[in-house]
Design a protein around this motif. Sequence first.
Motif, short mmCIF file in Angstrom:
data_model
loop_
_atom_site.label_atom_id
_atom_site.label_comp_id
_atom_site.label_asym_id
_atom_site.label_seq_id
_atom_site.Cartn_x
_atom_site.Cartn_y
_atom_site.Cartn_z
N UNK A 32 0.19 -74.67 -22.69
CA UNK A 32 -0.25 -73.27 -22.68
C UNK A 32 0.48 -72.43 -21.64
N UNK A 33 1.37 -73.05 -20.87
CA UNK A 33 2.01 -72.33 -19.77
C UNK A 33 2.77 -71.10 -20.26
N UNK A 34 3.49 -71.27 -21.36
CA UNK A 34 4.28 -70.15 -21.87
C UNK A 34 3.39 -68.97 -22.22
N UNK A 35 2.19 -69.23 -22.69
CA UNK A 35 1.31 -68.17 -23.16
C UNK A 35 1.06 -67.12 -22.08
N UNK A 36 1.00 -67.54 -20.85
CA UNK A 36 0.65 -66.63 -19.77
C UNK A 36 1.73 -65.58 -19.55
N UNK A 37 2.95 -65.84 -20.03
CA UNK A 37 4.04 -64.90 -19.82
C UNK A 37 4.14 -63.88 -20.94
N UNK A 38 3.35 -64.04 -22.00
CA UNK A 38 3.43 -63.13 -23.13
C UNK A 38 2.42 -62.00 -23.03
N UNK A 39 1.56 -62.03 -22.03
CA UNK A 39 0.57 -60.99 -21.86
C UNK A 39 1.26 -59.77 -21.27
N UNK B 61 5.50 -57.49 -42.01
CA UNK B 61 4.18 -57.37 -42.64
C UNK B 61 3.67 -55.96 -42.37
N UNK B 62 3.74 -55.13 -43.37
CA UNK B 62 3.44 -53.71 -43.21
C UNK B 62 1.94 -53.44 -43.18
N UNK B 63 1.56 -52.46 -42.37
CA UNK B 63 0.21 -51.92 -42.41
C UNK B 63 -0.89 -52.87 -42.02
N UNK B 64 -0.62 -53.75 -41.05
CA UNK B 64 -1.66 -54.70 -40.66
C UNK B 64 -2.03 -54.53 -39.19
N UNK B 65 -3.22 -54.99 -38.86
CA UNK B 65 -3.65 -55.09 -37.47
C UNK B 65 -3.36 -56.51 -37.00
N UNK B 66 -3.05 -56.65 -35.73
CA UNK B 66 -2.70 -57.96 -35.21
C UNK B 66 -3.40 -58.23 -33.89
N UNK B 67 -3.76 -59.48 -33.69
CA UNK B 67 -4.45 -59.91 -32.48
C UNK B 67 -3.84 -61.25 -32.08
N UNK B 68 -3.15 -61.28 -30.94
CA UNK B 68 -2.56 -62.53 -30.46
C UNK B 68 -3.49 -63.22 -29.49
N UNK B 69 -3.69 -64.52 -29.68
CA UNK B 69 -4.59 -65.30 -28.82
C UNK B 69 -3.80 -66.40 -28.12
N UNK B 70 -3.85 -66.38 -26.78
CA UNK B 70 -3.08 -67.31 -25.96
C UNK B 70 -4.06 -68.21 -25.20
N UNK B 71 -3.82 -69.53 -25.26
CA UNK B 71 -4.70 -70.44 -24.53
C UNK B 71 -4.42 -70.35 -23.03
N UNK B 72 -5.48 -70.19 -22.25
CA UNK B 72 -5.36 -69.97 -20.82
C UNK B 72 -5.74 -71.22 -20.03
N UNK B 73 -5.21 -71.36 -18.81
CA UNK B 73 -5.59 -72.51 -17.98
C UNK B 73 -7.02 -72.38 -17.50
N UNK B 74 -7.85 -73.36 -17.86
CA UNK B 74 -9.26 -73.34 -17.50
C UNK B 74 -9.83 -74.74 -17.73
N UNK B 75 -10.96 -75.08 -17.09
CA UNK B 75 -11.52 -76.43 -17.26
C UNK B 75 -11.95 -76.75 -18.69
N UNK B 76 -12.17 -75.74 -19.51
CA UNK B 76 -12.41 -75.96 -20.93
C UNK B 76 -11.59 -74.94 -21.71
N UNK B 77 -11.54 -75.08 -23.01
CA UNK B 77 -10.65 -74.25 -23.83
C UNK B 77 -11.10 -72.79 -23.82
N UNK B 78 -10.20 -71.91 -23.39
CA UNK B 78 -10.43 -70.47 -23.39
C UNK B 78 -9.20 -69.79 -23.99
#
Length: 281
Positions: free
Chosen positions: A25-32, A192-209
């Motif tokens: 998940x380390x890479x995810x933190x850099x995409x915010x 992909x035209x005309x769509x809404x998008x939501x990106x979810x990145x796994x964060x470092x935490x004692x359980x999955x967040x």
Amino acid sequence: MASLRFSVTFPALFSLLLSLWVVDAYTSRKLISNNEQEGQNISHLFKDGEFEDPTMYMFFKISDLKLGTKLPIYFNKNDLRKVPPLLTRQEADLIPFSESNLDFLLNHFSISKDSPQGEAMKETLQRCDFKAIEGEYKFCGTSLESMLDLAKKTIASNADLKVMTTKVMVPDQNRISYALHNYTFAEVPKELDGIKVLGCHRMPYPYVVYYCHGHKSGTKVFEVNLMSDDGIQLVVGPAVCHMDTSMWNADHVAFKVLKIEPRSAPVCHFFPLDNIVWVSK
């Protein structure tokens, strides 16, 4: 494209996430990409003006989105034994989730405040506590049920919600490689035209967040098909281009990586293998 899934149910989402959690998940933190990164220290990512952290190889320019463009891209695999536990909604709702409860949480999970894990917990809670900037929507999902419900509430009803993930495909699983490779766009990227998008990145935490965020306008979503130089490894999945970066932190790492003037141009990125991208009409 194999990355677009048309049925989002809780069992299907559970199976999907189990298949994703073998990656880091380390890479995810850099995409915010918003003002929450104000004051970040990124000097350790660079050496002699070049970035030496391989996880930086996820950003690209919108002009790169064409057949035949070659880019270095890094996908990292993690040990499944290092993946934190997944809590049910009932379990997660019993545990406070806010920086104001940090001391209690550190004690609850037996983590030292000054340890790398303690610092990572603090950063995750801060990011989840920050208010969304203008034109943005965001939330943190502390269980699969909450993430699915919040995604539906934020961008779509269940009937319209779809999931995209990044997949690495090889003829022989023993030959798969998650190191830094040169990849070439093997097909014309499909917008992909005309769509809404939501990106979810796994964060470092004692359980999955999962930290999920998106923008109400100014984002383009593409399905991409990438082939490694050796012709063995095919990667299919989503790529996002943020067309308006004028509100971003001027020190955002993407501007450094792409060597562009801060807030002056669109920024695009691929998604790490453990990320989830929700899309809806």
